[in-house]
Design an enzyme around this catalytic site. Sequence first.
Site, PDB file in Angstrom:
ATOM      1  N   LYS A 171       0.836  -1.204   0.000  1.00  3.94           N
ATOM      2  CA  LYS A 171       0.000   0.000   0.000  1.00  3.94           C
ATOM      3  C   LYS A 171       0.876   1.262   0.000  1.00  3.94           C
ATOM      4  CE  LYS A 171      -3.580   2.716   0.711  1.00  3.94           C
ATOM      5  NZ  LYS A 171      -4.486   3.010  -0.417  1.00  3.94           N
ATOM      6  N   CYS A 182      -3.119  10.087  -6.435  1.00  3.98           N
ATOM      7  CA  CYS A 182      -4.202   9.782  -5.488  1.00  3.98           C
ATOM      8  C   CYS A 182      -5.242  10.905  -5.521  1.00  3.98           C
ATOM      9  CB  CYS A 182      -3.658   9.621  -4.073  1.00  3.98           C
ATOM     10  SG  CYS A 182      -4.996   9.279  -2.900  1.00  3.98           S
TER      11      CYS A 182
HETATM   12  C1  SIN Z   1      -6.290   5.988  -1.380  1.00  6.52           C
HETATM   13  O1  SIN Z   1      -5.599   5.547  -0.441  1.00  6.52           O
HETATM   14  O2  SIN Z   1      -7.077   6.948  -1.247  1.00  6.52           O
HETATM   15  C2  SIN Z   1      -6.215   5.348  -2.713  1.00  6.52           C
HETATM   16  C3  SIN Z   1      -4.847   5.399  -3.239  1.00  6.52           C
HETATM   17  C4  SIN Z   1      -4.758   6.038  -4.567  1.00  6.52           C
HETATM   18  O3  SIN Z   1      -5.761   6.336  -5.205  1.00  6.52           O
HETATM   19  O4  SIN Z   1      -3.636   6.250  -5.033  1.00  6.52           O
END
Ligand code: SIN
Length: 310
Positions: free
Chosen positions: A46, A129
């Site tokens: 992540k 993001c």
């Molecule tokens: C998120 O954590 O909001 C999603 C990650 C992303 O869209 O890069």
Amino acid sequence: MMSITTTQIGSVSLPSYVFGASGPNCTTLEQLQIVGRSDAAAIMIKTCTLEYREGNPEPRYVEVPLGSINSMGYPNLGYKEYLRIIPILKEFKKPIIASLGVLKASEFPTLIEAFNTADVDFLELNFSCPNLTGKPQIGYDFEMTDSLLKELVPLIKKPFGIKLPPYFDPVHWEQAATIFKKYPIGALVCINSIGNTLIIDPETEQPLIKPKGGFGGLGGDFVKPVALANVRAFSQLLGDKMSIIGVGGIKSGMDAFEFLLCGADAVQIGTQFMKEGPECFGRIDRELAEILKRKGYKSIAEAKGKLKPL
Ligand code: SIN
């Protein structure tokens, strides 16, 4: 025995074509160990930030018949915890990919320097993001993208890629490609979710997710044609210089084959991984292998980018 779906992203070899997007189910050590035990081609972590983040308020991920909407807001353990976890993940003997994200561009060098000496194979810089309130997606600002790459590339000692937002106009693919070709980028990851979309429930008269007034990133079936177009466009512009990784609405080997025809060197799975769990990686890869064999292709390289003109 080498699999027919063996592939390469930048200089990194992958044992198969399919792995997770960054990402569902890749935040904690337990989740990453599940990915490690699966048939995923790589362990994708992540997106991590300088500090631990709880992320946005719930509900922040909702599945609908044609896909998903999310506004996770980078929930993650903070980069130092991933530096601790990475050696534990080596037991799975597959490439490990760290995804780096920031709230301010000035945070990138600290992350890059920390992961330069970590035992990871590839870095994904998240330029896209859509879910951080008040923070625009870097990839939509070409001046900033260029100046950031100019500053960061000399610092990066690992093979790396950039995760991009979807672009919707040829002029944007061309402008972006003019920037990307100046740098030794290993891979473009196309696409992050389509940002700032809205799904509402007319019964409750409310949005499905809580953060940002319900605006969030769209994934799944909804986005596959957009993802295919981005993969195809960048493959035509830059496919001889860098790898292209496809993400968006891949549920089956046939979907993966479509991305391969458009020029993807590998694919990542988001919404379907959330829905099906880690079995999706091996299933999609096996389905792709069957399709390649049935069509007489002997390798990923042989079918890559072979979309025929109409
Ligand atoms: C998120 O954590 O909001 C999603 C990650 C992303 O869209 O890069």
